[in-house]
Design a protein around this motif. Structure first.
Motif, mmCIF file in Angstrom:
data_model
loop_
_atom_site.group_PDB
_atom_site.id
_atom_site.type_symbol
_atom_site.label_atom_id
_atom_site.label_comp_id
_atom_site.label_asym_id
_atom_site.label_seq_id
_atom_site.Cartn_x
_atom_site.Cartn_y
_atom_site.Cartn_z
ATOM 1 N N GLU A 13 -35.639 -50.468 14.144
ATOM 2 C CA GLU A 13 -34.988 -51.069 15.308
ATOM 3 C C GLU A 13 -34.167 -50.048 16.073
ATOM 4 N N ASP A 14 -34.260 -50.171 17.377
ATOM 5 C CA ASP A 14 -33.474 -49.355 18.314
ATOM 6 C C ASP A 14 -33.631 -47.861 18.069
ATOM 7 N N VAL A 15 -34.790 -47.422 17.642
ATOM 8 C CA VAL A 15 -34.924 -46.006 17.324
ATOM 9 C C VAL A 15 -35.111 -45.167 18.581
ATOM 10 N N ILE A 16 -34.242 -44.186 18.699
ATOM 11 C CA ILE A 16 -34.311 -43.254 19.817
ATOM 12 C C ILE A 16 -34.462 -41.850 19.258
ATOM 13 N N LEU A 73 -44.225 -41.266 13.460
ATOM 14 C CA LEU A 73 -44.716 -41.154 12.088
ATOM 15 C C LEU A 73 -43.806 -40.248 11.260
ATOM 16 N N ARG A 74 -43.397 -39.130 11.860
ATOM 17 C CA ARG A 74 -42.522 -38.210 11.112
ATOM 18 C C ARG A 74 -41.164 -38.837 10.838
ATOM 19 N N LEU A 75 -40.698 -39.692 11.745
ATOM 20 C CA LEU A 75 -39.420 -40.376 11.511
ATOM 21 C C LEU A 75 -39.533 -41.320 10.322
ATOM 22 N N ASN A 124 -32.266 -47.391 13.339
ATOM 23 C CA ASN A 124 -32.429 -47.546 11.901
ATOM 24 C C ASN A 124 -33.876 -47.782 11.519
ATOM 25 N N ILE A 125 -34.256 -47.225 10.395
ATOM 26 C CA ILE A 125 -35.575 -47.483 9.838
ATOM 27 C C ILE A 125 -35.384 -47.921 8.389
ATOM 28 N N GLU A 131 -34.568 -51.013 2.388
ATOM 29 C CA GLU A 131 -33.705 -49.855 2.157
ATOM 30 C C GLU A 131 -33.855 -48.862 3.294
ATOM 31 N N ARG A 132 -32.736 -48.249 3.654
ATOM 32 C CA ARG A 132 -32.797 -47.190 4.654
ATOM 33 C C ARG A 132 -33.681 -46.059 4.153
ATOM 34 N N ILE A 133 -34.528 -45.548 5.015
ATOM 35 C CA ILE A 133 -35.373 -44.429 4.580
ATOM 36 C C ILE A 133 -34.551 -43.146 4.561
#
Lengths: 273, 335
Positions: B45-48, B88-90, B101-102, B107-109
């Protein structure tokens, strides 16, 4: 299409001629020396500066196969043994430590910050200039020569290994982590095996500096060894002994170089091109 | 289209506010349902993602939101340079998002680990190990030295059985460079699957193969997917490949508009659809269906046309797991 035998970018000599070309420079040098020596000896009978091949051969036979009463050895073999021991020790220590420093610098940023500027700086020191210090620190025994060779090669090998580990694709390291490799596992089970062939190359490229260091340190302070003998014979203007020694050292260097090439190919068959 | 705006429902704070280190309270609501990172296998979510450039910075991914259910075969497509591989790398942990956040399984990666498997296009296998040794790595690194010694014969036999699946048994003692591209990729897929990751990431894995081996690889991958039931996240630039393989196609694109006055937008999910099929047989059949070509056309229309842009409120997010958050400034000027 026209294919000249020698000149131009399309030259394509027949196989037999290729061997003639290869031998030519050697033959020219040998003949030139031979003529020089003959002229010299004609004018100065008994002169020592440009000995004939026969004189060198006899002197070499002497050094190799007649027992030297003073040292209780056969000089050529004793010198070769001593020198190769020092050479091997210095080179092996340098390669081992250089590999460790280089790999760790490349993989761990902390190590890199601490070591890279230092290694880069000290690798510029002409190590021969340190010889007086080394002699004071470790004495004039084998250790002095080993230390000089070690210092001559270790930083070069460390930097070379640093570069080649840095050039490994990041993808492989990430992949290793996804397959469960620990951080140390990454260093010693993933990266190290992949850069071992490059270590052989790095060692091969530092052979020159290692020979330099060996001969120089033996010439300055030693009681035996190939370099020591050459500098000793120089005092007696014993060119008939010096020249065969130089040829012998060249032969050793050549052999070690190719031994490394073949060892690398044999040990790491996966390393192509 | 009836599906317009289905996924939109919430306004998060402006995405440019720095995220706190602790996972923030998530109160994203979609159609009355509160979305929680634990709901699905993968939750983004909200990944920049910004990269520094000589003139400041360039936003590659701009507010990407995504949920993926376990067992799904997701294909990620998009115009070249849209940031597919970056995303993909993120997820892999090879790079870190500028903000957002991913979560993987709630669980947070973190850094790359065994929870995520990866198959790249290049550098697929370790060049210094035989095919069998490559396959064995996943077992080997999980065991202590003594345990490995004790179980070695057993594990070797299992790995050789495994190689039979990919018809690589006779090549087990060869080095990777002695194999064809397709064989290398088959071995790489097995190598990753052996570790039993939660999600298998693939970055254009068949991009360098000739058309024939490419098709065989696609079928092989589908078979493996059916066999293991893994969640697969497959990045490709080939729309046909994406629609053929995946149960869900996600389009990442910088070709869209919103209320902000910026010359260059970072990519976001502009289209997220289900292909309505599962399995090898269904996939093979789907190629003959006229809907196959229509789906590709739809995807092309949605994300690949710089001349025909969709507004941020008009994205086709018809997949049930799809959601996206829109900030007030992105909505400005909306009719």
């Amino acid at each position: 299409m026209e294919k000249p035998y020698l000149f131009g970018i399309h030259a394509e000599p027949p196989e037999a001629l290729v061997w003639v070309y290869r031998a030519l420079p050697f033959v020219i040098v040998l003949m030139a020396y031979s003529m020089l020596s003959m002229t010299y000896l004609a004018e100065n009978p008994g002169g020592k500066l440009f000995p004939s091949f026969t004189m060198m051969g006899m002197r070499l036979w002497d050094l190799a196969f007649s027992f030297d009463a003073r040292t209780q050895t056969y000089l050529l073999w004793a010198d070769t043994y001593t020198s190769l021991f020092r050479f091997g020790m210095g080179l092996a220590l340098g390669a081992a430590l250089g590999l460790l420093i280089g790999v760790n610098m490349a993989l761990f940023p902390g190590m890199r910050y601490m070591l890279l500027p230092f290694v880069t700086a000290v690798s510029n020191i002409p190590t021969l200039a340190l010889l007086p210090l080394i002699l004071l620190a470790v004495g004039i025994g084998d250790m002095a020569k080993v230390t000089l060779i070690f210092l001559g090669v270790v930083f070069y090998i460390a930097r070379d290994m640093y570069t080649s580990v840095s050039e490994l694709p990041e993808e492989l390291l990430v992949k290793a982590r996804t397959l469960g490799a620990s951080q140390l596992g990454l260093v010693y089970r993933v990266v190290l095996p992949m850069v071992m062939p490059r270590l052989f190359e790095a060692v091969r490229l530092s052979l020159g500096i290692a020979w330099w260091s060996l001969i120089a340190s033996e010439g300055i302070a030693a009681t035996e060894g190939l370099g020591y003998r050459i500098f000793l014979m120089r005092r007696y203007l014993d060119m008939a002994g010096i020249i065969p020694y130089v040829v012998w050292i060249t032969l050793l260097a050549f052999t070690i170089n190719y031994a490394l090439v073949y060892a690398q190919r044999y040990l790491y068959p996966w390393k192509q091109e | 289209m009836a599906i317009l705006q289905k996924g939109i429902s919430v306004l998060s704070d402006s995405p440019h506010i720095e995220e706190p280190v602790v996972a923030p309270q998530i109160n994203i609501v979609k159609n009355g349902e509160v979305l929680c990172p634990k709901d699905r296998m993968l939750h983004i979510e909200d990944v920049i993602k910004e990269y520094p450039t000589s003139e400041g910075s360039k936003i590659v991914l701009d507010n990407v939101d995504l949920r993926v259910a376990a067992g799904e075969f997701v294909a990620l497509v998009g115009p070249s340079g849209c940031g597919k591989s970056t995303l993909l790398r993120l997820i892999l942990g090879q790079e870190e998002a500028t903000s957002g956040n991913i979560y993987l399984d709630g669980e947070r990666i973190g850094h790359p680990d065994e929870r995520r498997g990866i198959v790249y296009q290049k550098y697929t296998l370790f060049p210094n190990l035989s095919v069998l040794d490559n396959i064995l790595l996943g077992y080997r690194w999980g065991l202590s030295f003594t345990e490995w010694r004790r179980q070695k014969q057993d594990i070797r036999a299992r790995a050789i059985d495994y190689l039979k699946i990919a018809n690589l048994e006779e090549h087990k003692d060869k080095y990777p460079h002695q194999l064809s591209g397709g064989q290398q990729q088959r071995a790489a897929v097995l190598q990753a699957l052996i570790k039993d990751p939660k999600i298998l990431m693939m970055d254009e894995p068949f991009g360098a193969l000739d058309p024939g081996s490419r098709e065989r690889m696609q079928v092989f991958l589908l078979e493996q997917w059916e066999r293991t039931g893994k969640t697969i996240f497959f990045v490709t630039h080939d729309l046909e490949e994406a629609v053929f393989l995946a149960t869900r196609v996600i389009v990442l694109s910088q070709h869209y508009t919103d209320g902000r006055d910026v010359p260059l937008r970072g990519a976001r999910v502009v289209c997220d659809i289900t292909t309505g099929k599962r399995g090898v047989a269904a996939s093979t059949k789907s190629k003959l269906d006229p809907k196959f070509a229509q789906t590709i056309e739809h995807i092309r229309d949605r994300g690949f046309q710089p001349s025909h842009l969709y507004h941020v409120t008009q994205f086709d997010l018809s997949h049930p797991d799809s959601f996206h958050t829109v900030s007030p400034e992105e909505l400005e000027g909306t009719k």
